[in-house]
Scaffold this motif. Structure first.
Motif, mmCIF file in Angstrom:
data_model
loop_
_atom_site.group_PDB
_atom_site.id
_atom_site.type_symbol
_atom_site.label_atom_id
_atom_site.label_comp_id
_atom_site.label_asym_id
_atom_site.label_seq_id
_atom_site.Cartn_x
_atom_site.Cartn_y
_atom_site.Cartn_z
ATOM 1 N N ALA A 183 -6.837 58.408 -1.700
ATOM 2 C CA ALA A 183 -5.791 57.894 -0.817
ATOM 3 C C ALA A 183 -5.603 58.777 0.408
ATOM 4 C CB ALA A 183 -4.483 57.779 -1.588
ATOM 5 N N ASN A 184 -5.704 60.076 0.242
ATOM 6 C CA ASN A 184 -5.499 60.975 1.377
ATOM 7 C C ASN A 184 -6.636 60.907 2.383
ATOM 8 O OD1 ASN A 184 -2.976 61.942 0.960
ATOM 9 N ND2 ASN A 184 -3.588 63.975 0.290
ATOM 10 N N GLN A 185 -7.768 60.370 1.967
ATOM 11 C CA GLN A 185 -8.878 60.221 2.902
ATOM 12 C C GLN A 185 -8.936 58.821 3.507
ATOM 13 O OE1 GLN A 185 -12.660 61.413 1.295
ATOM 14 N NE2 GLN A 185 -13.780 61.003 3.196
ATOM 15 N N TYR A 186 -8.582 57.807 2.704
ATOM 16 C CA TYR A 186 -8.796 56.427 3.150
ATOM 17 C C TYR A 186 -7.535 55.580 3.266
ATOM 18 C CZ TYR A 186 -13.680 57.475 2.171
ATOM 19 O OH TYR A 186 -14.928 58.030 2.173
ATOM 20 N N LEU A 187 -6.487 55.926 2.540
ATOM 21 C CA LEU A 187 -5.281 55.082 2.532
ATOM 22 C C LEU A 187 -4.118 55.832 3.180
ATOM 23 C CD1 LEU A 187 -5.572 53.623 -1.083
ATOM 24 C CD2 LEU A 187 -6.443 52.642 1.063
ATOM 25 N N VAL A 188 -4.290 56.198 4.424
ATOM 26 C CA VAL A 188 -3.295 57.014 5.119
ATOM 27 C C VAL A 188 -2.360 56.186 5.993
ATOM 28 C CG1 VAL A 188 -4.757 59.059 5.066
ATOM 29 C CG2 VAL A 188 -4.930 57.480 7.010
ATOM 30 N N ASP A 189 -2.603 54.907 6.109
ATOM 31 C CA ASP A 189 -1.772 54.063 6.963
ATOM 32 C C ASP A 189 -0.359 53.972 6.389
ATOM 33 O OD1 ASP A 189 -0.554 51.622 8.142
ATOM 34 O OD2 ASP A 189 -2.544 51.375 9.044
ATOM 35 N N PRO A 190 0.666 54.290 7.175
ATOM 36 C CA PRO A 190 2.040 54.275 6.654
ATOM 37 C C PRO A 190 2.517 52.896 6.218
ATOM 38 C CG PRO A 190 2.029 54.602 9.038
ATOM 39 C CD PRO A 190 0.615 54.748 8.589
ATOM 40 N N ARG A 191 1.856 51.832 6.660
ATOM 41 C CA ARG A 191 2.260 50.496 6.226
ATOM 42 C C ARG A 191 2.080 50.313 4.726
ATOM 43 N NH1 ARG A 191 -1.282 46.903 10.204
ATOM 44 N NH2 ARG A 191 -2.709 48.652 9.776
ATOM 45 N N LEU A 192 1.177 51.080 4.127
ATOM 46 C CA LEU A 192 0.947 50.960 2.689
ATOM 47 C C LEU A 192 2.122 51.493 1.877
ATOM 48 C CD1 LEU A 192 -2.793 52.058 2.641
ATOM 49 C CD2 LEU A 192 -1.924 49.759 2.160
ATOM 50 N N SER A 193 2.917 52.359 2.462
ATOM 51 C CA SER A 193 4.020 52.956 1.716
ATOM 52 C C SER A 193 5.113 51.955 1.386
ATOM 53 C CB SER A 193 4.625 54.124 2.505
ATOM 54 O OG SER A 193 5.282 53.662 3.677
ATOM 55 N N GLY A 194 5.061 50.777 1.982
ATOM 56 C CA GLY A 194 6.007 49.727 1.642
ATOM 57 C C GLY A 194 5.715 49.054 0.319
ATOM 58 N N TYR A 195 4.615 49.464 -0.334
ATOM 59 C CA TYR A 195 4.237 48.894 -1.625
ATOM 60 C C TYR A 195 4.386 49.950 -2.712
ATOM 61 C CZ TYR A 195 2.349 45.211 1.299
ATOM 62 O OH TYR A 195 2.227 44.203 2.230
ATOM 63 N N PRO A 196 4.861 49.570 -3.898
ATOM 64 C CA PRO A 196 4.996 50.546 -4.988
ATOM 65 C C PRO A 196 3.657 51.203 -5.309
ATOM 66 C CG PRO A 196 6.063 48.469 -5.559
ATOM 67 C CD PRO A 196 5.283 48.219 -4.304
ATOM 68 N N LEU A 197 3.710 52.462 -5.716
ATOM 69 C CA LEU A 197 2.512 53.247 -6.002
ATOM 70 C C LEU A 197 2.332 53.441 -7.502
ATOM 71 C CD1 LEU A 197 0.143 55.094 -5.064
ATOM 72 C CD2 LEU A 197 1.804 56.982 -5.047
ATOM 73 N N TRP A 198 1.116 53.153 -7.965
ATOM 74 C CA TRP A 198 0.659 53.500 -9.310
ATOM 75 C C TRP A 198 -0.430 54.548 -9.108
ATOM 76 C CZ3 TRP A 198 -2.471 49.539 -12.749
ATOM 77 C CH2 TRP A 198 -2.837 50.149 -13.945
ATOM 78 N N ILE A 199 -0.173 55.774 -9.499
ATOM 79 C CA ILE A 199 -1.055 56.893 -9.194
ATOM 80 C C ILE A 199 -1.785 57.362 -10.445
ATOM 81 C CG2 ILE A 199 0.822 58.576 -9.501
ATOM 82 C CD1 ILE A 199 -1.911 58.886 -6.827
#
Length: 250
Positions: free
Chosen positions: A164-180
């Motif tokens: 995620a830190n390399q490819y999913l850095v777009d802040p728009r994604l933070s509007g979705y719940p995270l399963w880590i």
């Protein structure tokens, strides 16, 4: 070792550590986090009827991958979990090289519909298929928006920190719940896009065991109690999470 054996001596210590990690949403220090597994055909034919009552609160079940793959065990797992009273959710393995809208439509056609007490849908993002970070994020967002429109729920994003830190850095994604996914740690490190949002689900091992499952299985916790998990589902049942809800990201 049976990590969540309801009569095992290791259970209390394991849950104690997980309660500390999930403390941000816990109402009381002695309240256990909701526990779950995630499964696919790699676990073979699961005997849901053999799972000890009350030992498992939720299960994420693989439904699809790409534009045409359907997990061979989806129907058995999707219906089997519900028949024994386990809260269920469906997930899709995302291939960045395939059309994201076609993938979303394929997932929605397979799942068909979600009951009010089902978990939100999930996109599993952990490979790039050679796509650039920008193309990957554009595809993921297209899938998320299409599935939300088709099924009426804001989806969850599953990933792991380094990816995620390399490819999913777009802040728009933070509007979705995270399963880590994060193994062998006391608590997960959040990807930068979710740093101010927190996590909702944590896959803390890929080598667990459980009655009714004959192979190693992923074990998960929700960042809160069973009651808070049920509230989370109610909050997301209408799509975007109401901002005033305590289970929503800030």
């Amino acid at each position: 070792m049976r990590l969540f054996d309801p009569i095992g001596a290791s259970l209390a210590a394991t849950l104690c550590a997980l309660c500390l990690a999930a403390g941000a949403h816990a109402e009381a220090a002695d309240e256990e986090p909701a526990r779950g597994i995630d499964v696919s055909h790699y676990q073979g034919r699961i005997r849901w009827d053999l799972m000890p009552a009350g030992s498992l609160h939720f299960a994420f079940i693989k439904a699809t991958g790409g534009t045409h793959r359907v997990d061979p065990e989806f129907d058995n797992n999707w219906h089997g979990a519900r028949e024994v009273g386990i809260t269920r959710g469906a997930y899709h393995f995302f291939y960045a090289g395939d059309d994201p809208i076609a993938q979303a439509e394929h997932f929605a056609r397979t799942v068909i519909s979600l009951r009010p007490d089902d978990l939100p849908p999930v996109i599993d993002v952990e490979i790039t298929d050679g796509a650039t970070p920008e193309a990957l994020v554009d595809g993921v967002l297209a899938w998320l928006r299409t599935v939300e429109n088709r099924l009426g729920r804001r989806p969850i994003v599953y990933t792991y920190h380094a990816f995620a830190n390399q490819y999913l850095v777009d802040p728009r994604l933070s509007g979705y719940p995270l399963w880590i996914a994060a193994y062998d740690v006391r608590q997960p490190v959040l990807p930068a896009a979710w740093d101010d949002r927190g996590w909702h689900f944590w896959q803390h091992t890929h080598n667990g065991s459980f009655s009714g499952v004959n192979t190693p299985v992923d074990l998960n916790v929700f960042n809160g109690s069973l009651g808070q998990l049920q509230q989370f589902i109610r909050d997301y049942a209408g799509g975007a999470c109401p901002p005033e809800s305590p289970s929503c990201p800030p």
